[in-house]
Write a protein that holds these residues in place. Structure first.
Motif, PDB file in Angstrom:
ATOM      1  N   PRO A   1      48.208  70.453 108.023  1.00  0.00           N
ATOM      2  CA  PRO A   1      46.768  70.169 107.950  1.00  0.00           C
ATOM      3  C   PRO A   1      46.115  70.920 106.802  1.00  0.00           C
ATOM      4  O   PRO A   1      46.504  72.045 106.480  1.00  0.00           O
ATOM      5  CB  PRO A   1      46.231  70.665 109.299  1.00  0.00           C
ATOM      6  CG  PRO A   1      47.423  70.742 110.196  1.00  0.00           C
ATOM      7  CD  PRO A   1      48.579  71.082 109.304  1.00  0.00           C
ATOM      8  N   HIS A   2      45.124  70.291 106.199  1.00  0.00           N
ATOM      9  CA  HIS A   2      44.374  70.909 105.098  1.00  0.00           C
ATOM     10  C   HIS A   2      43.400  71.912 105.698  1.00  0.00           C
ATOM     11  O   HIS A   2      42.353  71.544 106.218  1.00  0.00           O
ATOM     12  CB  HIS A   2      43.622  69.834 104.322  1.00  0.00           C
ATOM     13  CG  HIS A   2      43.101  70.305 102.993  1.00  0.00           C
ATOM     14  ND1 HIS A   2      42.514  71.531 102.816  1.00  0.00           N
ATOM     15  CD2 HIS A   2      43.091  69.714 101.764  1.00  0.00           C
ATOM     16  CE1 HIS A   2      42.154  71.672 101.557  1.00  0.00           C
ATOM     17  NE2 HIS A   2      42.494  70.593 100.894  1.00  0.00           N
ATOM     18  N   ARG A   3      43.761  73.197 105.629  1.00  0.00           N
ATOM     19  CA  ARG A   3      42.931  74.235 106.254  1.00  0.00           C
ATOM     20  C   ARG A   3      42.628  75.361 105.278  1.00  0.00           C
ATOM     21  O   ARG A   3      42.590  76.529 105.639  1.00  0.00           O
ATOM     22  CB  ARG A   3      43.635  74.810 107.480  1.00  0.00           C
ATOM     23  CG  ARG A   3      43.709  73.843 108.664  1.00  0.00           C
ATOM     24  CD  ARG A   3      44.544  74.414 109.777  1.00  0.00           C
ATOM     25  NE  ARG A   3      44.516  73.575 110.968  1.00  0.00           N
ATOM     26  CZ  ARG A   3      45.413  73.627 111.933  1.00  0.00           C
ATOM     27  NH1 ARG A   3      46.427  74.464 111.839  1.00  0.00           N
ATOM     28  NH2 ARG A   3      45.319  72.831 112.989  1.00  0.00           N
TER      29      ARG A   3
ATOM     30  N   SER B   1      35.115  74.860 109.747  1.00  0.00           N
ATOM     31  CA  SER B   1      34.870  75.409 108.414  1.00  0.00           C
ATOM     32  C   SER B   1      34.817  76.934 108.449  1.00  0.00           C
ATOM     33  O   SER B   1      35.420  77.609 107.608  1.00  0.00           O
ATOM     34  CB  SER B   1      33.555  74.851 107.859  1.00  0.00           C
ATOM     35  OG  SER B   1      33.259  75.426 106.604  1.00  0.00           O
TER      36      SER B   1
ATOM     37  N   SER C   1      44.305  61.906 104.311  1.00  0.00           N
ATOM     38  CA  SER C   1      43.279  62.633 103.564  1.00  0.00           C
ATOM     39  C   SER C   1      43.081  64.042 104.100  1.00  0.00           C
ATOM     40  O   SER C   1      42.646  64.936 103.365  1.00  0.00           O
ATOM     41  CB  SER C   1      41.956  61.869 103.612  1.00  0.00           C
ATOM     42  OG  SER C   1      41.535  61.668 104.957  1.00  0.00           O
ATOM     43  N   HIS C   2      43.384  64.266 105.391  1.00  0.00           N
ATOM     44  CA  HIS C   2      43.213  65.593 105.981  1.00  0.00           C
ATOM     45  C   HIS C   2      44.513  66.388 105.985  1.00  0.00           C
ATOM     46  O   HIS C   2      44.582  67.464 106.581  1.00  0.00           O
ATOM     47  CB  HIS C   2      42.687  65.456 107.414  1.00  0.00           C
ATOM     48  CG  HIS C   2      43.643  64.781 108.354  1.00  0.00           C
ATOM     49  ND1 HIS C   2      43.988  63.455 108.225  1.00  0.00           N
ATOM     50  CD2 HIS C   2      44.348  65.257 109.418  1.00  0.00           C
ATOM     51  CE1 HIS C   2      44.858  63.138 109.175  1.00  0.00           C
ATOM     52  NE2 HIS C   2      45.086  64.211 109.894  1.00  0.00           N
TER      53      HIS C   2
END
Length: 293
Positions: A267-269, A65, A146-147
């Protein structure tokens, strides 16, 4: 923090060291110093594998995060900078990557010499986070995504075909039922599909042909079909040249199911880096121009 995240994703200190350009010992010492400062263990260590402890899992989430926030801030501050730079790791299917995507990516990179590509070619499904992949090109459904973030690029028609020599020797199937007495070239559990996607009447369904030969990448499947080893179903882009040259012939065109979707996946970043956004946008443009068909 970065060493810890890469080690956690890699699964071993050796693999983490290879990605970072460090020795296994240097990675281990960095993790040990971090654990000493934190006051708790991050990994369960064995001779072959490192697994995160419960504390390690929680710290990993916090680190990812925090790193995403830093990346987003850097992206926002550099959004007006038109000089695109940095490295992108792009993972793609073997045959489609070599035949279709590689020339497109070279054109995309040419105006920006400071963008550097790491290109990997595999028909196995890789873990984008574990393998540090920035962008992947994937055929078909995405499963649990989902990611991940996905952008559809194109829909590829699927073709059932075989070499003229094979059809002369074994005959041309007239129905899907006939296929059961034929030899077929299919994929593997972790590679191209073992099944065909076909239309029976008005219904789209999966059909399981005889798995005479199982090959792990599309390029090899094309070569096997040209060599006369059996019937095969592949996206049109992989066999177009062979069909045009007469090395392969289409069969059962009325059974061709709906096309297979091709996605760009990352990727969801948080916020996209400028170089990744540039490459994705250019791929979408090229798809609209028909260059990915």
């Amino acid at each position: 923090m970065a060493v810890f995240v890469i080690a956690a994703r890699a699964g071993t200190f050796t693999k983490a060291g290879e990605k970072l350009g460090l020795t296994k010992s240097a990675v281990g010492k960095a993790i040990a110093r971090l654990e000493e400062r934190l006051g708790f263990k991050l990994f369960h260590r064995t001779t072959r594998l490192t697994r995160l402890t419960a504390d390690g899992e929680a710290y990993m989430a916090a680190c990812v995060s925090a790193m995403n926030e830093v990346t987003s801030a850097q992206t926002a501050l550099s959004s007006n900078n038109q000089v695109l730079s940095g490295r992108l790791h792009i993972d793609m299917p073997v045959a489609f990557g070599r035949r279709v995507l590689l020339p497109v990516l070279m054109d995309i990179a040419r105006p920006h010499p400071d963008i550097h590509f790491t290109l990997t070619f595999t028909d196995a499904t890789s873990d984008l986070l574990r393998d540090d992949v920035d962008l992947a090109i994937r055929f078909g459904g995405l499963g649990d995504s989902s990611h991940l973030v996905a952008r559809r690029l194109v829909v590829q028609q699927r073709i059932i075909c075989a070499s003229p020599a094979y059809l002369r020797e074994h005959g041309t199937p007239k129905t899907l039922t006939d296929v059961s007495s034929h030899r077929c070239v299919v994929g593997t559990p972790n590679g191209p599909p073992l099944v065909w996607f076909v239309r029976e009447g008005q219904a789209e369904t999966k059909f399981t042909p005889p798995a005479t030969h199982q090959l792990s990448d599309g390029e090899a499947m094309v070569d096997a079909a040209v060599a006369g080893l059996g019937l095969v179903q592949l996206p049109l882009s992989l066999v177009r040249e062979k069909l045009q040259s007469g090395l392969l012939e289409e069969v059962l065109p009325e059974c061709a199911g709906k096309g297979v979707e091709v996605h760009a996946v990352w990727p969801h970043r948080g916020q996209l880096s400028p170089r990744l956004r540039y490459v994705v946008d250019k791929l979408v443009d090229c798809a609209a121009q028909g260059r990915l068909d």
